[in-house]
Design a protein around this motif. Sequence first.
Motif, PDB file in Angstrom:
ATOM      1  N   TYR A  51       4.817  -6.218   2.753  1.00 15.14           N
ATOM      2  CA  TYR A  51       4.194  -4.948   2.386  1.00 15.14           C
ATOM      3  C   TYR A  51       2.664  -4.947   2.416  1.00 15.14           C
ATOM      4  O   TYR A  51       2.066  -3.882   2.446  1.00 15.14           O
ATOM      5  CB  TYR A  51       4.653  -4.525   0.985  1.00 15.14           C
ATOM      6  N   PHE A  52       2.058  -6.115   2.363  1.00 12.98           N
ATOM      7  CA  PHE A  52       0.602  -6.150   2.208  1.00 12.98           C
ATOM      8  C   PHE A  52      -0.139  -6.929   3.290  1.00 12.98           C
ATOM      9  O   PHE A  52      -1.314  -6.658   3.547  1.00 12.98           O
ATOM     10  CB  PHE A  52       0.241  -6.753   0.836  1.00 12.98           C
ATOM     11  N   ALA A  53       0.503  -7.904   3.891  1.00 16.09           N
ATOM     12  CA  ALA A  53      -0.199  -8.858   4.748  1.00 16.09           C
ATOM     13  C   ALA A  53      -0.919  -8.196   5.921  1.00 16.09           C
ATOM     14  O   ALA A  53      -1.974  -8.673   6.360  1.00 16.09           O
ATOM     15  CB  ALA A  53       0.774  -9.922   5.265  1.00 16.09           C
ATOM     16  N   ASP A  54      -0.385  -7.099   6.434  1.00 21.70           N
ATOM     17  CA  ASP A  54      -0.979  -6.462   7.607  1.00 21.70           C
ATOM     18  C   ASP A  54      -1.886  -5.284   7.238  1.00 21.70           C
ATOM     19  O   ASP A  54      -2.333  -4.546   8.117  1.00 21.70           O
ATOM     20  CB  ASP A  54       0.107  -5.987   8.574  1.00 21.70           C
ATOM     21  N   LYS A  55      -2.166  -5.105   5.954  1.00 18.35           N
ATOM     22  CA  LYS A  55      -2.988  -3.984   5.508  1.00 18.35           C
ATOM     23  C   LYS A  55      -4.456  -4.409   5.385  1.00 18.35           C
ATOM     24  O   LYS A  55      -4.764  -5.541   5.039  1.00 18.35           O
ATOM     25  CB  LYS A  55      -2.505  -3.457   4.157  1.00 18.35           C
ATOM     26  N   LYS A  56      -5.360  -3.490   5.684  1.00 18.89           N
ATOM     27  CA  LYS A  56      -6.788  -3.771   5.569  1.00 18.89           C
ATOM     28  C   LYS A  56      -7.284  -3.597   4.138  1.00 18.89           C
ATOM     29  O   LYS A  56      -8.191  -4.312   3.705  1.00 18.89           O
ATOM     30  CB  LYS A  56      -7.585  -2.861   6.509  1.00 18.89           C
ATOM     31  N   ARG A  57      -6.690  -2.646   3.407  1.00 16.80           N
ATOM     32  CA  ARG A  57      -7.141  -2.337   2.046  1.00 16.80           C
ATOM     33  C   ARG A  57      -5.930  -2.067   1.159  1.00 16.80           C
ATOM     34  O   ARG A  57      -4.941  -1.473   1.602  1.00 16.80           O
ATOM     35  CB  ARG A  57      -8.053  -1.101   2.047  1.00 16.80           C
ATOM     36  N   VAL A  58      -6.014  -2.484  -0.103  1.00 20.49           N
ATOM     37  CA  VAL A  58      -4.949  -2.253  -1.078  1.00 20.49           C
ATOM     38  C   VAL A  58      -5.584  -1.741  -2.364  1.00 20.49           C
ATOM     39  O   VAL A  58      -6.597  -2.278  -2.830  1.00 20.49           O
ATOM     40  CB  VAL A  58      -4.147  -3.540  -1.367  1.00 20.49           C
TER      41      VAL A  58
END
Length: 218
Positions: free
Chosen positions: A33-40
């Motif tokens: 869910y997070f590894a490929d995201k630029k911002r969280v």
Amino acid sequence: MDFEFWNNCWVKPTQPFHLTKPHHFLTEYFSGYFADKKRVLLPLCGKTQDLNFLANNGIKAVGVEFNPRAVESFFEDSQLTPEITSFDNKARYQATNIEVWLSDFFNIHQDDIGQFQAIFDRAALVALPPEMRSEYAKHLLSFLAPQGRLLLVTMDYNVEQMSGPPFYIDKTEIAQLFPNTHIKQLARASIIQSHPRWRELELSRLDEVLYEIHLKTV
């Protein structure tokens, strides 16, 4: 929200809601869910180590927290010297891959931080009394990009044994708070042995429940 209650909490050296390491659901579901995201986005983030975990994995972690003690403690504990920019009724603390806004969450808007493909609400919704949850949920979704995912952690326990915060929130209430979304339970884990405070209460159960929420497409 009882601001005085939370201010008093942050004065104490330890709290059951604060973890000294990244949250287990964040690390477990990071790759999916997070590894490929630029911002969280991390709402009501306190001084969570989730910020450092995301930053160390190359992701811009954006937190919002109203308590100055929590924000300052995070940077001190992390041995980071942030660049601080002050605005009307809010301030932005910036370090490498980390941005924390010292502000009432309702005073932060898209113009400040934009939208996100991923939001991790680990301890925000469960900290809010019932009368604030609907407004909070609506405001939170304003930061979720159309194809984004909100991962929400709730608490499940016998309400006759504890009144909260953290407050008990079930899937029925989540569906009411987040209309026009798809809601899926991803995981459940007992945390009853995770802190002396929970053991003192002699609860029959205390579970964290993880939900995935995303907007329905028209």
